[in-house]
Scaffold this active site. Sequence first.
Site, PDB file in Angstrom:
ATOM      1  N   LYS A   1      39.791 -64.079 -31.963  1.00  0.00           N
ATOM      2  CA  LYS A   1      40.417 -65.162 -32.465  1.00  0.00           C
ATOM      3  C   LYS A   1      41.607 -65.079 -32.992  1.00  0.00           C
ATOM      4  O   LYS A   1      41.786 -64.074 -33.653  1.00  0.00           O
ATOM      5  CB  LYS A   1      39.384 -65.923 -33.424  1.00  0.00           C
ATOM      6  CG  LYS A   1      39.661 -67.357 -33.644  1.00  0.00           C
ATOM      7  CD  LYS A   1      38.999 -67.933 -34.759  1.00  0.00           C
ATOM      8  CE  LYS A   1      39.208 -69.396 -35.240  1.00  0.00           C
ATOM      9  NZ  LYS A   1      38.469 -70.145 -36.061  1.00  0.00           N
TER      10      LYS A   1
ATOM     11  N   SER B   1      36.634 -74.922 -34.776  1.00  0.00           N
ATOM     12  CA  SER B   1      38.069 -74.396 -34.445  1.00  0.00           C
ATOM     13  C   SER B   1      37.881 -73.065 -33.579  1.00  0.00           C
ATOM     14  O   SER B   1      38.917 -72.795 -32.811  1.00  0.00           O
ATOM     15  CB  SER B   1      38.960 -74.016 -35.817  1.00  0.00           C
ATOM     16  OG  SER B   1      38.266 -73.001 -36.646  1.00  0.00           O
TER      17      SER B   1
ATOM     18  N   SER C   1      33.430 -73.890 -37.951  1.00  0.00           N
ATOM     19  CA  SER C   1      34.312 -73.610 -37.038  1.00  0.00           C
ATOM     20  C   SER C   1      33.453 -72.407 -36.125  1.00  0.00           C
ATOM     21  O   SER C   1      34.027 -72.030 -35.006  1.00  0.00           O
ATOM     22  CB  SER C   1      35.364 -72.953 -37.494  1.00  0.00           C
ATOM     23  OG  SER C   1      36.256 -74.280 -37.793  1.00  0.00           O
TER      24      SER C   1
END
EC number: 6.3.5.7
Lengths: 95, 492
Positions: free
Chosen positions: B77, B155, B179
Site C-alpha cells: 500500500k 481505503s 480500510s
Amino acid sequence: MSIDIDTARKVAHLARIAVPEEALPELARELSGILTFMEQLNEVDVEGIEPMTSVTPMRLKRRVDEVTDGGYQDKILKNAPDAREGFFAVPKVVE
Amino acid sequence: MSLNQLTIAAARDALKAGDVTSVEITEACIAAIEGADALNAYCAKTPEIALEQAKAADARLKAGDAPAMCGIPLGIKDLFATKGVGTQAASNILAGFKPEYESTVTQNLWDAGAVMLGKLSMDEFAMGSSNETACYGPVVNPWKVDDRKLTPGGSSGGSASAVAADLCLAATGTDTGGSIRQPAAFTGIVGIKPTYGRVSRWGVVAFASSLDQAGPMTKSVRDAAIMLGAMASVDPKDSTSADIPVPDFEAALTGDIRGKKIGIPREYRLDGMPAEIEKLWNDGIAMLRDAGAEIVDISLPHTKYALPAYYVIAPAEASSNLARYDGVRYGHRAKLGKGDGITEMYEKTRAEGFGPEVQRRVMIGTYVLSAGFYDAYYNRARRVRALIKRDFDLAFADGIDAILTPATPSSAFGLGEMASADPVEMYLNDVFTVTVNLAGLPGISVPVGLDAKGLPMGLQLIGRPWAEGDLLNHAYVLEQAAGFSAKPSKWW
C-alpha cells in the site's frame, strides 16, 4: 450547531488551507452537515466516564534520554522543495 | 493455474520443495500486472526490485534459510514508506516524495525474504471508502456483473483489487475505521486488522494515530496468519508497539472451535439492512453452530454512537498529523505570487496538495479541537469511545470468545454512484467495522458468499485483544464451512 460563513473562513485559516471566498458557503454547509451527524453524541450519558487516552491498558514506554539516531542532514534535506546550504528555505518572514 | 494465482501457503510449500522458483512466481505476477492497467491498482511498479529480491530469495531457499514469506511477491500500500520508491499516500501533496528510510512492516517483510512488486493505490491519506479520492484516479474492482465499473472499497482498494485479480500473492493494507476489512469484503478476499499495538506504525504515513493499524490482505485465512506473523514485531521505534511476543499464528489454525462462545450483537441488526446481508449473517451463525460453537445473543449498547465518535476523533488526530504537510520538508510547494509570505505558502500549498475529502476532514478536526469546542466534541467523543470499549470488555468478561457481524452494509457499489451523496452517507460504509478500531480490537473479514448479482459479501469476526491466533482459527472454520471459491472472471 451550524457553521456560518465567518466560522468556515476562520476554520480554513486555522487549518492553513486557502479557500476562495465563493467556496465558503458550500464549505459551511458541508461542515454543518457533518457536525449535525456528531450531535448524536449529546444523547449519551458520559457522567463519570474518563476520556479514553490509551487503546490498550499500557504505560507508554520509557528509555534512557540519550542520542540514538541522527547525523544525516543530507537525507533529511533530500526531499525538500527548496534546500540551501544545509537548511530548509522558506519565503521571507517579516513580523 | 498460473503461478500468480497461488496462495502464500501453496507457494511456500512449492518453493521449499524446489518445484518452482521465486523468480518464476514473480515473473508471472509482473506479467499479470502488465496486463491489468485497466484496474489501476498499482500506482508504482517495481519489477527490477522484484526480480532482484526474487533472485536473492531463491538463493536463500537453496541454502535452506527460508522463512515462511521467502520468495513471496507482494504489493505494498502506498501508505508504507519504502526506501527510494515513491511513497505518496495517494496525495498530490507528497508528489515526488522518495523516503530515505523503510517502514518497520516492510523491512520485516523484506527481512523474511518477501518480494516487492510495487506500490498500491488507496484513498488519499486513507480517507475514503471507495478509492475514489486517490490522486491517481479510482481503482476498479475486478468483480463486474454489468457494464458498470465497481469500487473495490477503500481505503486499501488497490491492495484489495490486486489480491482479488491475482496481481500479487498478497498485499499490505492499513485499517483506521475499516480500510482493510471493507475492501476485503467487496473483493472476496481475507483481511485482518490486528490488535492495536501488534504491528508497528513506524514509517506508515499517519492518519489517526490511536486508530491506525496495518495488516495483511490475502487469498485465504492461512495466508493471513502467515503474513501477519511476518509483519508483526515489537518495535522500539513505535512507542505504542506492545511488548508482547508474536506467536505462531498459523499453528493456531486447528479448525476446532467446539465449545467456543460466539456473540451475536443485536445492535448490528440495522433497520433497512439488505435481506441478503441478513441472510449471510444467519448462514454464518449456522456454520459456526454446526462446528460446535455456542451462539450467544449479546448487547453492545453504544454501537450506534461509534460512527459519530469516530468522525470526531479521526479528523481531530488527522488535523494534527497532517499539519506536517506545509511545503517545507517534502512534497509539493505551491508557486508563490509577488509579496506572498510564509502563511500564503502554507495555505496555497495545502489547498493545491490536499483533495476535497482530506481538506474537509482536516477542517472538521481543526474545528472540534478549537478553543470552546474541545470539550463539547473531542472530549465527549473520547468519553463515548471509552463506553464503546467497555461494551466489548463486558462481553468478553462474560466468556464470549469471538463476535460475528456483517463486514459491510452492502456489496460493492458503482464508481461515481456516491458522488452526489452527502459525505456522511459514505461514512456509513464503516458502520460495522469502526467500533473495532475505537476499541483497539482485532477484526477479520472473511468472504462467505455471493449476492444475487454475483458480487462477494463478507462477514466480520471480532476477537479478544491479543488473541489473533484464536480469531484466525474462528475465521478458518468459517472459511472452510463457507467454501467460498468464486473468482472474478477476467475482463480487464
